[in-house]
Design an enzyme around this catalytic site. Structure first.
Site, short mmCIF file in Angstrom:
data_model
loop_
_atom_site.label_atom_id
_atom_site.label_comp_id
_atom_site.label_asym_id
_atom_site.label_seq_id
_atom_site.Cartn_x
_atom_site.Cartn_y
_atom_site.Cartn_z
N HIS A 248 -10.49 -6.06 -2.03
CA HIS A 248 -11.55 -5.85 -1.04
C HIS A 248 -12.66 -5.14 -1.81
O HIS A 248 -12.62 -3.91 -1.98
CB HIS A 248 -11.06 -4.97 0.11
CG HIS A 248 -9.97 -5.60 0.91
ND1 HIS A 248 -10.17 -6.71 1.69
CD2 HIS A 248 -8.66 -5.30 1.04
CE1 HIS A 248 -9.04 -7.05 2.29
NE2 HIS A 248 -8.10 -6.21 1.90
N ASN B 38 2.22 -5.34 -3.14
CA ASN B 38 0.81 -5.59 -2.81
C ASN B 38 0.05 -4.28 -2.57
O ASN B 38 0.54 -3.41 -1.85
CB ASN B 38 0.76 -6.45 -1.54
CG ASN B 38 -0.61 -7.03 -1.24
OD1 ASN B 38 -1.20 -7.71 -2.07
ND2 ASN B 38 -1.12 -6.76 -0.03
N GLU C 25 -6.17 -10.58 -1.01
CA GLU C 25 -6.97 -10.29 0.19
C GLU C 25 -8.46 -10.24 -0.16
O GLU C 25 -9.19 -9.37 0.32
CB GLU C 25 -6.54 -8.96 0.83
CG GLU C 25 -5.06 -8.89 1.17
CD GLU C 25 -4.64 -7.63 1.93
OE1 GLU C 25 -5.51 -6.90 2.44
OE2 GLU C 25 -3.42 -7.39 2.02
N GLU D 283 0.80 -1.24 0.00
CA GLU D 283 0.00 0.00 0.00
C GLU D 283 0.83 1.29 0.00
O GLU D 283 0.61 2.18 0.82
CB GLU D 283 -0.97 -0.02 1.20
CG GLU D 283 -1.92 -1.20 1.16
CD GLU D 283 -2.83 -1.32 2.38
OE1 GLU D 283 -2.81 -0.43 3.24
OE2 GLU D 283 -3.56 -2.32 2.48
N ASP E 39 -12.28 -10.26 -0.50
CA ASP E 39 -13.57 -10.39 0.18
C ASP E 39 -14.58 -9.54 -0.58
O ASP E 39 -14.19 -8.60 -1.29
CB ASP E 39 -13.52 -10.04 1.68
CG ASP E 39 -12.75 -8.79 2.05
OD1 ASP E 39 -12.67 -7.85 1.22
OD2 ASP E 39 -12.23 -8.72 3.18
O1 9MR Z 1 -7.26 -7.54 8.97
C1 9MR Z 1 -6.18 -6.81 9.55
C2 9MR Z 1 -6.60 -6.23 10.90
O2 9MR Z 1 -6.85 -7.28 11.81
C3 9MR Z 1 -5.49 -5.33 11.43
O3 9MR Z 1 -5.94 -4.67 12.61
C4 9MR Z 1 -5.09 -4.28 10.39
C5 9MR Z 1 -3.89 -3.45 10.86
O4 9MR Z 1 -2.74 -4.25 10.98
O5 9MR Z 1 -4.75 -4.92 9.16
C6 9MR Z 1 -5.77 -5.68 8.60
O6 9MR Z 1 -5.31 -6.27 7.40
C7 9MR Z 1 -5.03 -5.36 6.32
C8 9MR Z 1 -3.86 -5.90 5.54
O7 9MR Z 1 -2.77 -6.13 6.40
C9 9MR Z 1 -3.46 -4.98 4.41
N1 9MR Z 1 -4.60 -4.66 3.55
C10 9MR Z 1 -5.81 -4.24 4.24
C11 9MR Z 1 -6.19 -5.22 5.33
C12 9MR Z 1 -7.50 -4.81 6.02
O8 9MR Z 1 -7.32 -3.58 6.67
#
Ligand code: 9MR
Length: 309
Positions: free
Chosen positions: A193, A157, A221, A116, A223
């Site tokens: 997402h 990613n 990722e 990101e 959903d």
């Molecule tokens: O699902 C993850 C959540 O439990 C965490 O609190 C958050 C921060 O670390 O990250 C979420 O996962 C993210 C992923 O690492 C990167 N892309 C977006 C995902 C959803 O926010």
């Protein structure tokens, strides 16, 4: 087919653990391999949760995809408060990446190296890393990871390829630039997402433009949200579940049409609707995954199978 995993559910929820063991051949740690989890203090690494997932994968013959070596979020306070010149920051970046990649060498065969880094308009995010290390830090992250494990498959990613042509073009331009400069990059991770209203045209454009780079493509990722109006009283109707299934089918079908050698896999973010990050994030109920809160198959599961035929 993979899923991102929650370590405490793996340990404590027998239905969750059972479905993961049975239904997937690739796993990603939802949080256990992020910077704050692995490296909570400057001279402290904390491997237990990540080790648990890696051991599970080894015992059950599953691939582990590493997530993520560099991100602007999930940073421990010792990093966000770190004081040092550019050499000290570079050392911090390099030490983290190389310690982690070396530790998991041979066990984690692929990594989201940078996660990101772009804004939706295609400009580079003004993250702590850009501020401390300049815009070319992304290339160096790939070089550091490659030095630590030359066999690892390295991904960039990000999210939004399906809704922002500007963003996906910026990402593809960066990747092309890296290839021309000999920066070791092997794959493009597209998070996906998405909502069930996302169009065929946008999904196809994202998948096919990523495939045109020649790199491996990971839908990393996935959903599919149903509550587009964020209605607090919405419930999951059979009609919505079928529309969701159809979106899953279209994504899998489109993905399966790219060259086989480029198909790294499809990973959903979480396993069942009860453990999805989405309801909490959007502040409204949702059912984005192929399993329900009891880890029973939904129409979306059938949709995925259908798309793979
Ligand atoms: O699902 C993850 C959540 O439990 C965490 O609190 C958050 C921060 O670390 O990250 C979420 O996962 C993210 C992923 O690492 C990167 N892309 C977006 C995902 C959803 O926010």
């Amino acid at each position: 087919m993979g899923a991102s995993l929650n370590v405490s559910l793996m340990k404590n929820n027998i239905k969750y653990n059972g479905v993961v063991t049975k239904e997937y051949n690739s796993i990603t740690a939802e949080n256990a391999m992020k910077f704050d989890a692995l490296h909570p203090a400057e001279n402290t690494f904390s491997w237990n949760d990540a080790d648990y997932l890696v051991s599970f994968a080894q015992a059950n013959n599953k691939r582990v995809h590493g997530h993520t070596l560099n991100w602007y979020m999930a940073l421990p306070s010792w990093v966000t408060n770190f004081v040092g010149d550019s050499t000290a920051w570079e050392n911090l970046l390099k030490t983290h990446i190389q310690t982690v990649v070396t530790y998991f060498k041979g066990k984690v065969k692929s990594w989201d190296v940078v996660n990101e880094a772009f804004n939706d308009d295609g400009t580079l995010r003004n993250s702590i890393w850009v501020q401390k290390l300049g815009t070319d830090y992304i290339a160096r992250c790939f070089q550091y990871a490659n030095q630590a494990d030359p066999d690892a498959i390295l991904f960039y990613n990000d999210y939004g390829h399906e809704y922002s042509a500007a963003k996906r073009t910026a990402i593809i331009n960066m990747i092309t630039g890296f290839k021309n400069r000999g920066i070791p990059i092997h794959g493009i991770g597209m998070q996906f997402h998405i909502t069930y209203t996302q169009s065929d045209a946008n999904i196809s454009a994202a998948i096919n433009s990523a495939a045109a780079t020649g790199l491996k493509v990971h839908i990393s990722e996935l959903d599919i949200r149903l509550n587009t109006n964020l209605a607090l009283g919405l419930s999951l109707t059979p009609a919505l579940a079928e529309q969701q299934a159809a979106r899953y089918t279209f994504i899998v079908k489109t993905y399966k049409a790219i060259p086989t050698a480029q198909q790294f896999g499809i990973t959903t973010w979480n396993v069942g609707d009860g453990d999805s990050w989405i309801p909490n994030w959007q502040g409204a109920p949702d059912w984005p995954l192929p399993f329900d809160a009891n880890y029973l198959r939904k129409p979306a599961y059938r949709g995925i199978i259908e798309g793979g035929k």
